[in-house]
Design an enzyme around this catalytic site. Structure first.
Site, PDB file in Angstrom:
ATOM      1  CE  LYS A 192     -11.687  -1.313  47.113  1.00  0.00           C
ATOM      2  NZ  LYS A 192     -10.603  -1.870  47.906  1.00  0.00           N
ATOM      3  CD  GLU A 198      -6.278  13.420  43.361  1.00  0.00           C
ATOM      4  OE1 GLU A 198      -7.252  12.919  43.963  1.00  0.00           O
ATOM      5  OE2 GLU A 198      -5.128  13.464  43.843  1.00  0.00           O
ATOM      6  N   GLY A 253      -7.160  -1.479  45.344  1.00  0.00           N
ATOM      7  CA  GLY A 253      -7.071  -0.584  44.182  1.00  0.00           C
ATOM      8  C   GLY A 253      -5.913  -0.919  43.258  1.00  0.00           C
ATOM      9  NE  ARG A 254      -0.935  -1.418  47.258  1.00  0.00           N
ATOM     10  CZ  ARG A 254      -1.633  -0.922  48.268  1.00  0.00           C
ATOM     11  NH1 ARG A 254      -2.462   0.073  48.054  1.00  0.00           N
ATOM     12  NH2 ARG A 254      -1.518  -1.408  49.495  1.00  0.00           N
ATOM     13  CD  GLU A 339      -1.250   3.250  47.213  1.00  0.00           C
ATOM     14  OE1 GLU A 339      -1.941   2.392  46.622  1.00  0.00           O
ATOM     15  OE2 GLU A 339      -1.471   4.464  47.118  1.00  0.00           O
ATOM     16  CG  HIS A 370      21.320   7.387  24.978  1.00  0.00           C
ATOM     17  ND1 HIS A 370      22.523   7.442  24.326  1.00  0.00           N
ATOM     18  CD2 HIS A 370      20.715   6.251  24.558  1.00  0.00           C
ATOM     19  CE1 HIS A 370      22.626   6.399  23.509  1.00  0.00           C
ATOM     20  NE2 HIS A 370      21.540   5.661  23.641  1.00  0.00           N
ATOM     21  CE  LYS A 498      -6.117  10.034  49.270  1.00  0.00           C
ATOM     22  NZ  LYS A 498      -6.847   8.788  49.175  1.00  0.00           N
TER      23      LYS A 498
HETATM   24  O1  F6P Z   1      -4.688   7.678  47.455  1.00  0.00           O
HETATM   25  C1  F6P Z   1      -4.291   6.373  47.193  1.00  0.00           C
HETATM   26  C2  F6P Z   1      -5.403   5.567  46.584  1.00  0.00           C
HETATM   27  O2  F6P Z   1      -6.327   5.241  47.556  1.00  0.00           O
HETATM   28  C3  F6P Z   1      -4.882   4.320  45.895  1.00  0.00           C
HETATM   29  O3  F6P Z   1      -4.649   3.281  46.761  1.00  0.00           O
HETATM   30  C4  F6P Z   1      -5.951   4.072  44.890  1.00  0.00           C
HETATM   31  O4  F6P Z   1      -5.552   3.198  43.867  1.00  0.00           O
HETATM   32  C5  F6P Z   1      -6.193   5.476  44.397  1.00  0.00           C
HETATM   33  O5  F6P Z   1      -6.080   6.272  45.556  1.00  0.00           O
HETATM   34  C6  F6P Z   1      -7.515   5.704  43.725  1.00  0.00           C
HETATM   35  O6  F6P Z   1      -8.582   5.359  44.558  1.00  0.00           O
HETATM   36  P1  F6P Z   1     -10.043   5.186  43.987  1.00  0.00           P
HETATM   37  O7  F6P Z   1     -10.026   4.069  43.009  1.00  0.00           O
HETATM   38  O8  F6P Z   1     -10.883   4.864  45.195  1.00  0.00           O
HETATM   39  O9  F6P Z   1     -10.432   6.480  43.348  1.00  0.00           O
END
Ligand code: F6P
Length: 533
Positions: A192, A198, A253-254, A339, A370, A498
Site C-alpha cells: 500500500k 521487507e 492494509g489489513r 493490529e 496433539h 521501524k
Molecule cells: O508494519 C505494519 C504494516 O503497516 C501493516 O499495517 C501493513 O499491512 C503492512 O505493514 C504492510 O504495509 P504495506 O502494504 O504498505 O507494505
C-alpha cells in the site's frame, strides 16, 4: 465497567454451562445465528438471554448503530489519520459513487490482466507464457491473499502456480526462487505504502534475479506488476505505470484483500471467483448493517469476546480452524484483530483502564489436539475458542472428513462438560485398578470443563462463504473497537521498531554504536559483529 454486567459476571461464576443448558431447553437454537452459508452457534458461552440483552444495551450506549452507519457512509472512523475505512465499498454492487467508480475501474483492469495471464497471452522475456505468480508483500499485503488462496485451493486455475514471499529473511526469497523459472515467472509487488523495507528488498533482489537470468531492463515490465496507493514511488521504483494497480488511503492494509491486493486471489481462482468472494463479504456487510443487535452475528461475537476480556479476565482467544486449507486463518486474524485492537488510548487520547484486544493464537485441527489442547482442557487460563469447520467434504477421503468434524464437535463438547473426580474414579474402577491407584491417578484425570467456545460452520468452503466469514471477523473487530472507544484503523505501535531499526542496522554494518544505548543492545551488536568475543 458496567455495573449490571459486573453483577451478572459474579452470579455466573457460580453457575455452569451444563446447568445453563438444562435451564434453557431451546438454548442451542436461541443462541445460533445463520447468515448465508455461515452457521454461528454461541450457545456454549457463559451467557443468558438477560446477559445478551445487557451486553446489547452496552453496545447501544457506546453508540454502535451510529458507528456502523459511520463506517459504511465513509465518516473518518480512522480518527488519528482523519480517514474513512471504506473496505465495505470494495464489495458493494456497482453504483455511481466516487468510490464505486474507482473500484469498478480497478476491477476491470484486474479482469483484463487476469484474462491475459489465463489465456497465456502475457509472455515473459523469452516469449514463453507466464505460469508462476509470486506475490511479494507483507502484513495486509500478504496475509489476506495467502489465507484466501490456500482456503480456495479447490477453485484454483490449473495452469497457474502461486507463491508468496514476505519475510526480510533472504531465505524466504532464496527458497522460493530455487524452484522458479525466470522465463515464466511474474512478480506482484504488493505494498500500500510502497515504502515497506521487507517488500522493497525482496522486490529489488527478485529484479536482479530476473536480470541475471537474461531479462533486459526493457522487458522487466513483462515480469513485474505492482499494487499500491503510492503510484509515484512505485513507478520510481521501476514498475511500468501501466502495470500498477491502484488502491486508496480509505482502505486499511489489513482490510485490503478485497482491493487490488486481491490480485493473486483473482489469478488463482479467476475473476468470477473473486467477485463471489466480494459478494459474500457484501452479504455479511448487509447483515451487520441491518440485523438487530441481538441477532447480529459480528456484534454478538464481539460482545461475547468483550464479556470475557473485561468481566472474566480472559486475555487470549484461540482460533481453531478444523479445515487444513484454512490453516492460515489464525495468522490472518492475528493481524486483523491485534493490529486493530492492541491500543492503549481512546479516540481522544485518554488511557484505557480495561483490557484492549485479546491475544489471538491457534492452529488447524486436528493437529492442535496433539499439541496445545492439553492446556485448553486442564490448564488454568480461561481461553475462549472459536472452532471453525466446513460441512461439505473437501477431499475424496470422505470418512476422514466426518472424523475431522467429529473431532471438532467432541473438542467443543469436552471443553463444555469436562470430567468430574467421581467420573474419573468410576472410569478407573471399571478398568479394574486397585483403590490406591484410583486415588493416585484420579485427580490428574479431572477435566474442569465449563470452558466457553463458539462453533462456526460453513456449509461449503466456497469464495462466497469465505467472503462472509472474513467480513464477519472484520466487523467483529470493528464492534469491539466501538465498545472500547478506540481507533481500529491505525497502527502507530509498529513505528518505533521501524525507526530504531535504521540506527541499529547502521551500527551492525559500521560499528558506529551510540554509547547512550542500553548495555544489552550494545553487547548484542558487538556480539553480532564479532568485535568483542
Ligand atoms: O508494519 C505494519 C504494516 O503497516 C501493516 O499495517 C501493513 O499491512 C503492512 O505493514 C504492510 O504495509 P504495506 O502494504 O504498505 O507494505
Amino acid at each position: 465497567m458496567d455495573k449490571t454486567l459486573e453483577n451478572f459476571a459474579k452470579t455466573m461464576q457460580s453457575n455452569t454451562l451444563l446447568r445453563l443448558f438444562e435451564q434453557q431447553p431451546d438454548r442451542a437454537q436461541e443462541f445460533t445465528i445463520n447468515v448465508g452459508g455461515v452457521h454461528f452457534d454461541f450457545s456454549k458461552n457463559h451467557i443468558t438471554p438477560a446477559i445478551i440483552t445487557a451486553l446489547c444495551n452496552t453496545a447501544r450506549e457506546k453508540g454502535i448503530s451510529s458507528a456502523i452507519n459511520g463506517l459504511f457512509s465513509g465518516e473518518p472512523v480512522n480518527t488519528t489519520e482523519r480517514r474513512a475505512a471504506l473496505h465495505t465499498a470494495l464489495r458493494e454492487p456497482a453504483s455511481n459513487s466516487e468510490q464505486s467508480l474507482l473500484v469498478q475501474a480497478t476491477l476491470n483492469k484486474m479482469d483484463k490482466f487476469v484474462e491475459r495471464i489465463h489465456q497465456q497471452q502475457w509472455l515473459g522475456f523469452s516469449g514463453k507464457p507466464i505460469t508462476t505468480i509470486v506475490n511479494i508483500g507483507i502484513g495486509g499485503s500478504d496475509l489476506g491473499p495467502r489465507v484466501v488462496t490456500q482456503a480456495l485451493f479447490a477453485f484454483r486455475k490449473e495452469n497457474i502456480t502461486l507463491q508468496f514471499i514476505a519475510n526480510i529473511d533472504g531465505a524466504d526469497l532464496a527458497d522460493r526462487l530455487l524452484h522458479l523459472d525466470p522465463e515464466t515467472t511474474l512478480f506482484i509487488v504488493a505494498s500500500k505504502s510502497f515504502t515497506t523495507a521487507e517488500t522493497l528488498s525482496n522486490a529489488r533482489n527478485a529484479r536482479q534475479w530476473m536480470l541475471d537470468a537474461g531479462c533486459t531492463h526493457g522487458l522487466l515490465k513483462q515480469h513485474f506488476v505492482a499494487i499500491s496507493s503510492n503510484i509515484k514511488i512505485a513507478s520510481e521504483f521501476g514498475i511500468d505505470k501501466e502495470n500498477i494497480f491502484p488502491m486508496w488511503d480509505w482502505v486499511g492494509g489489513r482490510y485490503s484483500l478485497w482491493s487490488a491486493i486481491g490480485l493473486p486471489i483473482a489469478l488463482e481462482i479467476g475473476m468470477e471467483g473473486f467477485r463471489q468472494l466480494l459478494a459474500g463479504a457484501h452479504g455479511m456487510d448487509m447483515h451487520f448493517k441491518h440485523a438487530p443487535l441481538e441477532k447480529n452475528m459480528p456484534v454478538i461475537a464481539a460482545l461475547i469476546s468483550h464479556w470475557y476480556s473485561v468481566y472474566w479476565g480472559a486475555s487470549s482467544h484461540a482460533i481453531l480452524p478444523y479445515a487444513q486449507r484454512m490453516k492460515a486463518l489464525p495468522a490472518y486474524l492475528q493481524q486483523l484483530d491485534m493490529e486493530s485492537l492492541g491500543k492503549g488510548v481512546t479516540h481522544t487520547g485518554e488511557a484505557i483502564t480495561t483490557p484492549t484486544g485479546s491475544i489471538l493464537w491457534g492452529t488447524e485441527g486436528s493437529n492442535g489436539q496433539h499439541s496445545f489442547h492439553q492446556l485448553l482442557h486442564q490448564g488454568t487460563h480461561l481461553i475462549p475458542c472459536d472452532f471453525i469447520a466446513v460441512k461439505k467434504t473437501m477431499s475424496e477421503y470422505d470418512a476422514q472428513h466426518w472424523y475431522l468434524l467429529s473431532c471438532c464437535l467432541s473438542q467443543s463438547q469436552a471443553l463444555l462438560q469436562g470430567k468430574t473426580l467421581t467420573q474419573a474414579k468410576d472410569e478407573l474402577a471399571t478398568q479394574g485398578l486397585a483403590q490406591t491407584e484410583i486415588d493416585r491417578l484420579a485427580p490428574h484425570k479431572v477435566i474442569p470443563g465449563n470452558r466457553p467456545n463458539n462453533i462456526i460452520i460453513m456449509d461449503e468452503l466456497t469464495p462466497f462463504n469465505l467472503g462472509e466469514l472474513l467480513a464477519f471477523y472484520e466487523h467483529k473487530v470493528y464492534t469491539t473497537s466501538v465498545l472500547l472507544n478506540i481507533n481500529a484503523f491505525d497502527q502507530w505501535g509498529v513505528e518505533l521498531g521501524k525507526q530504531l531499526n535504521e540506527d541499529i542496522l547502521h551500527a551492525i554494518n559500521t560499528g558506529d554504536i551510540d554509547k547512550n544505548w542500553d548495555d544489552s543492545t550494545i553487547q548484542l551488536i558487538n556480539y553480532l559483529r564479532g568485535t568483542k568475543y
